[in-house]
Write a protein that holds these residues in place. Structure first.
Motif, PDB file in Angstrom:
ATOM      1  N   GLY A   1      -8.095   8.351 -17.595  1.00  0.00           N
ATOM      2  CA  GLY A   1      -8.387   9.592 -17.725  1.00  0.00           C
ATOM      3  C   GLY A   1      -8.810  10.414 -16.698  1.00  0.00           C
ATOM      4  N   LYS A   2      -8.522  10.000 -15.586  1.00  0.00           N
ATOM      5  CA  LYS A   2      -9.209  10.832 -14.303  1.00  0.00           C
ATOM      6  C   LYS A   2      -8.212  10.536 -13.244  1.00  0.00           C
ATOM      7  CE  LYS A   2     -12.473   7.412 -12.701  1.00  0.00           C
ATOM      8  NZ  LYS A   2     -13.850   7.214 -12.298  1.00  0.00           N
ATOM      9  N   SER A   3      -8.194  11.473 -12.226  1.00  0.00           N
ATOM     10  CA  SER A   3      -7.261  11.159 -11.019  1.00  0.00           C
ATOM     11  C   SER A   3      -7.835  10.246 -10.286  1.00  0.00           C
ATOM     12  CB  SER A   3      -7.239  12.425 -10.247  1.00  0.00           C
ATOM     13  OG  SER A   3      -6.360  12.310  -9.120  1.00  0.00           O
ATOM     14  N   VAL A   4      -7.196   9.304  -9.796  1.00  0.00           N
ATOM     15  CA  VAL A   4      -7.748   8.045  -8.769  1.00  0.00           C
ATOM     16  C   VAL A   4      -6.792   7.930  -7.517  1.00  0.00           C
ATOM     17  CG1 VAL A   4      -8.319   6.748 -10.786  1.00  0.00           C
ATOM     18  CG2 VAL A   4      -6.126   6.362  -9.871  1.00  0.00           C
TER      19      VAL A   4
ATOM     20  N   ILE B   1     -13.057  -0.817  -8.859  1.00  0.00           N
ATOM     21  CA  ILE B   1     -12.123  -1.912  -8.587  1.00  0.00           C
ATOM     22  C   ILE B   1     -11.271  -1.949  -9.822  1.00  0.00           C
ATOM     23  CG2 ILE B   1     -11.764  -4.296  -8.534  1.00  0.00           C
ATOM     24  CD1 ILE B   1     -12.908  -3.086  -6.029  1.00  0.00           C
ATOM     25  N   VAL B   2     -10.013  -1.832  -9.709  1.00  0.00           N
ATOM     26  CA  VAL B   2      -9.123  -2.032 -10.801  1.00  0.00           C
ATOM     27  C   VAL B   2      -8.184  -3.299 -10.884  1.00  0.00           C
ATOM     28  CG1 VAL B   2      -6.977  -0.914 -12.061  1.00  0.00           C
ATOM     29  CG2 VAL B   2      -8.801   0.523 -11.070  1.00  0.00           C
ATOM     30  N   ILE B   3      -8.024  -4.010 -11.572  1.00  0.00           N
ATOM     31  CA  ILE B   3      -7.025  -5.140 -11.800  1.00  0.00           C
ATOM     32  C   ILE B   3      -6.119  -5.068 -12.734  1.00  0.00           C
ATOM     33  CG2 ILE B   3      -7.056  -7.756 -12.352  1.00  0.00           C
ATOM     34  CD1 ILE B   3     -10.180  -7.959 -11.720  1.00  0.00           C
ATOM     35  N   VAL B   4      -4.832  -4.991 -12.277  1.00  0.00           N
ATOM     36  CA  VAL B   4      -3.757  -4.588 -13.125  1.00  0.00           C
ATOM     37  C   VAL B   4      -3.001  -6.081 -13.129  1.00  0.00           C
ATOM     38  CG1 VAL B   4      -1.490  -3.578 -13.452  1.00  0.00           C
ATOM     39  CG2 VAL B   4      -3.505  -2.487 -12.321  1.00  0.00           C
ATOM     40  N   GLU B   5      -3.081  -6.738 -14.522  1.00  0.00           N
ATOM     41  CA  GLU B   5      -2.320  -7.870 -14.746  1.00  0.00           C
ATOM     42  C   GLU B   5      -1.203  -7.764 -15.797  1.00  0.00           C
ATOM     43  OE1 GLU B   5      -4.205 -12.142 -16.529  1.00  0.00           O
ATOM     44  OE2 GLU B   5      -4.821 -11.258 -14.939  1.00  0.00           O
ATOM     45  N   VAL B   6       0.033  -8.534 -15.405  1.00  0.00           N
ATOM     46  CA  VAL B   6       0.889  -8.542 -16.153  1.00  0.00           C
ATOM     47  C   VAL B   6       0.995  -9.959 -16.880  1.00  0.00           C
ATOM     48  CG1 VAL B   6       3.368  -8.358 -16.277  1.00  0.00           C
ATOM     49  CG2 VAL B   6       2.202  -6.905 -14.994  1.00  0.00           C
TER      50      VAL B   6
ATOM     51  N   GLN C   1       0.761  -1.181   0.099  1.00  0.00           N
ATOM     52  CA  GLN C   1      -0.009  -0.064  -0.030  1.00  0.00           C
ATOM     53  C   GLN C   1       0.917   1.341   0.053  1.00  0.00           C
ATOM     54  OE1 GLN C   1      -3.208   0.044  -0.136  1.00  0.00           O
ATOM     55  NE2 GLN C   1      -3.801   2.099   0.327  1.00  0.00           N
ATOM     56  N   THR C   2       2.137   1.166   0.777  1.00  0.00           N
ATOM     57  CA  THR C   2       2.982   2.488   0.752  1.00  0.00           C
ATOM     58  C   THR C   2       3.432   2.822  -0.552  1.00  0.00           C
ATOM     59  OG1 THR C   2       4.832   1.077   1.104  1.00  0.00           O
ATOM     60  CG2 THR C   2       3.538   1.930   3.105  1.00  0.00           C
ATOM     61  N   ASN C   3       3.397   1.902  -1.767  1.00  0.00           N
ATOM     62  CA  ASN C   3       3.935   2.368  -3.019  1.00  0.00           C
ATOM     63  C   ASN C   3       2.740   2.572  -4.132  1.00  0.00           C
ATOM     64  OD1 ASN C   3       6.435   1.895  -2.122  1.00  0.00           O
ATOM     65  ND2 ASN C   3       6.337  -0.519  -2.492  1.00  0.00           N
ATOM     66  N   LYS C   4       1.707   2.817  -3.512  1.00  0.00           N
ATOM     67  CA  LYS C   4       0.433   2.759  -4.205  1.00  0.00           C
ATOM     68  C   LYS C   4       0.281   3.736  -5.588  1.00  0.00           C
ATOM     69  CE  LYS C   4      -2.435   5.624  -1.345  1.00  0.00           C
ATOM     70  NZ  LYS C   4      -3.432   5.863  -0.239  1.00  0.00           N
ATOM     71  N   LYS C   5       1.142   4.832  -5.242  1.00  0.00           N
ATOM     72  CA  LYS C   5       0.983   6.041  -6.154  1.00  0.00           C
ATOM     73  C   LYS C   5       1.799   5.610  -7.464  1.00  0.00           C
ATOM     74  CE  LYS C   5       1.222   9.762  -2.820  1.00  0.00           C
ATOM     75  NZ  LYS C   5      -0.110  10.297  -3.172  1.00  0.00           N
ATOM     76  N   VAL C   6       2.436   4.644  -7.627  1.00  0.00           N
ATOM     77  CA  VAL C   6       3.103   4.300  -8.706  1.00  0.00           C
ATOM     78  C   VAL C   6       1.900   3.824  -9.673  1.00  0.00           C
ATOM     79  CG1 VAL C   6       4.480   2.582 -10.109  1.00  0.00           C
ATOM     80  CG2 VAL C   6       5.314   3.811  -7.868  1.00  0.00           C
ATOM     81  N   LEU C   7       1.187   2.631  -8.967  1.00  0.00           N
ATOM     82  CA  LEU C   7      -0.120   2.313  -9.775  1.00  0.00           C
ATOM     83  C   LEU C   7      -1.166   3.227 -10.095  1.00  0.00           C
ATOM     84  CD1 LEU C   7      -0.583  -1.287  -7.902  1.00  0.00           C
ATOM     85  CD2 LEU C   7       0.102  -0.850 -10.140  1.00  0.00           C
ATOM     86  N   GLU C   8      -1.315   4.200  -9.101  1.00  0.00           N
ATOM     87  CA  GLU C   8      -2.245   5.398  -9.327  1.00  0.00           C
ATOM     88  C   GLU C   8      -2.067   6.095 -10.482  1.00  0.00           C
ATOM     89  OE1 GLU C   8      -3.707   6.225  -4.543  1.00  0.00           O
ATOM     90  OE2 GLU C   8      -2.317   7.533  -5.714  1.00  0.00           O
ATOM     91  N   GLY C   9      -0.588   6.299 -10.757  1.00  0.00           N
ATOM     92  CA  GLY C   9      -0.134   7.046 -11.945  1.00  0.00           C
ATOM     93  C   GLY C   9      -0.449   6.313 -13.053  1.00  0.00           C
ATOM     94  N   LEU C  10      -0.361   5.169 -13.429  1.00  0.00           N
ATOM     95  CA  LEU C  10      -0.477   4.237 -14.595  1.00  0.00           C
ATOM     96  C   LEU C  10      -2.087   4.112 -14.622  1.00  0.00           C
ATOM     97  CD1 LEU C  10       0.073   2.237 -16.878  1.00  0.00           C
ATOM     98  CD2 LEU C  10      -0.005   0.469 -15.077  1.00  0.00           C
ATOM     99  N   ILE C  11      -3.023   4.038 -13.652  1.00  0.00           N
ATOM    100  CA  ILE C  11      -4.290   3.796 -13.804  1.00  0.00           C
ATOM    101  C   ILE C  11      -4.944   5.264 -14.034  1.00  0.00           C
ATOM    102  CG2 ILE C  11      -6.502   3.594 -12.636  1.00  0.00           C
ATOM    103  CD1 ILE C  11      -4.696   1.520 -10.670  1.00  0.00           C
ATOM    104  N   SER C  12      -4.354   6.400 -13.591  1.00  0.00           N
ATOM    105  CA  SER C  12      -4.891   7.509 -13.986  1.00  0.00           C
ATOM    106  C   SER C  12      -4.551   8.057 -15.513  1.00  0.00           C
ATOM    107  CB  SER C  12      -4.289   8.802 -13.181  1.00  0.00           C
ATOM    108  OG  SER C  12      -4.765   8.366 -11.804  1.00  0.00           O
ATOM    109  N   VAL C  13      -3.507   7.662 -15.967  1.00  0.00           N
ATOM    110  CA  VAL C  13      -3.347   8.020 -17.399  1.00  0.00           C
ATOM    111  C   VAL C  13      -4.125   7.028 -18.232  1.00  0.00           C
ATOM    112  CG1 VAL C  13      -1.464   7.406 -19.218  1.00  0.00           C
ATOM    113  CG2 VAL C  13      -0.784   8.551 -17.312  1.00  0.00           C
TER     114      VAL C  13
END
Length: 309
Positions: free
Chosen positions: A40-43, A76-81, A25-37
């Motif tokens: 198209g909205k701040s998350v 909910i956002v699922i980020v899958e690699v 959770q402390t590194n969430k801002k990295v994922l927030e950046g990708l999701i926001s891009v």
């Protein structure tokens, strides 16, 4: 291979980060950046939780890894690699989104509690025949007898269908899952826009020094290779070698008679390359007394398999 390893020596690649670092959770801002891009909205992520889609392929954690995040608005956002091709890839997406929907509602609850699902899929292999590297889609309704007719909703004509406690009619695009496909191998552009900067990082671990994207700025702070411990650096190098070994094994398998069936070629490549390399990595981690959970997470081996090494 050496060129690629050198290029990735400054910032660790996203597929490693999402397995070992970005689940925190402390590194969430990295994922927030990708999701926001992408959306198209701040998350804002309020929770990172285990995704049910991991249950599909527990025996192959090296091939696929994902993170499930709950947003401030309940979405909910699922980020899958996905590191290598799979025949049931679209079924994976369906299962992941369906599980995330099902997890939101208990028996007897009103369906209005269900929030939108975003499925972000980062693919490290060639996929499809389009000429773009980023695709986006969601469910809409097209006329069957009148070409070009698309069913739309507004807040006036459908008021009679709205429950008394509802503020407005919710259009389909705010309910049905939204899917993103980022095909990393197809990106060959000079990174100028935020999405291009993200693709450059996903592909080669490159982050521009002057990037203004908040997520990539955070990634520069959190994912600096030189800030990792020596054990982490060694394990990361081994991971990258494993990735390339698996890819090479796949290409070899195809040239050895599997050109007509890439599913079989991938299976052969997986067995000959990934499994052996996973055991090699596990031996090194075990020799350094690294936690068994980390070894399992890194290699996908079972406790018994690791004990026999």
């Amino acid at each position: 291979m050496n060129r690629q390893m050198t290029k990735n020596s400054k910032y660790i690649r996203f597929d490693w980060a999402i397995k070992r670092i970005l689940r925190d959770q402390t590194n969430k801002k990295v994922l927030e950046g990708l999701i926001s891009v992408l959306v198209g909205k701040s998350v804002t992520i309020i929770e990172i939780i285990e995704s049910g889609s991991n249950k599909i392929r527990k025996e192959d954690k090296s091939n696929c890894v994902d993170v499930k995040a709950k947003m401030e608005d309940g979405e909910i956002v699922i980020v899958e690699v996905q590191l290598s091709r799979e025949a049931d890839f679209f079924q994976r997406i369906l299962f992941g989104t369906a599980t995330a929907i099902n997890d939101q509602i208990d028996m007897g609850q009103d369906y209005q509690v269900i929030k939108k699902i975003y499925s972000i899929n980062i693919l490290y292999f060639d996929f499809g025949e389009g000429d773009d590297y980023a695709y986006h889609g969601y469910m809409d309704f097209h006329g069957m007898t009148k070409t070009g007719s698309i069913l739309k909703f507004n807040n006036g004509n459908e008021q009679k269908y709205i429950r008394e406690n509802a503020k407005r009619l919710t259009p389909p695009e705010e309910v049905f899952p939204e899917i993103f496909l980022l095909i990393v191998n197809k990106f060959n552009e000079v990174a100028k826009t935020p999405i291009e900067e993200w693709m450059a990082y996903l592909k080669d671990g490159i982050i521009n020094d002057d990037t203004t994207d908040p997520g990539l700025q955070e990634a520069r702070r959190k994912l600096d290779f030189m800030k990792m411990t020596r054990e982490e650096q060694r394990a990361y190098r081994d991971f990258m070698v494993s990735v390339y070994s698996t890819q090479d094994a796949f290409e070899t398998a195809k040239s050895d008679g599997y050109a007509e069936g890439w599913e079989e070629g991938m299976e052969k490549g997986r067995e000959e390359g990934s499994k052996n390399k996973a055991k090699e990595i596990a031996r090194k981690m075990k020799a350094k007394n690294m936690p068994i959970d980390d070894i399992i997470d890194m290699t996908g081996l079972t406790v018994d398999e690791i004990a026999r090494l």
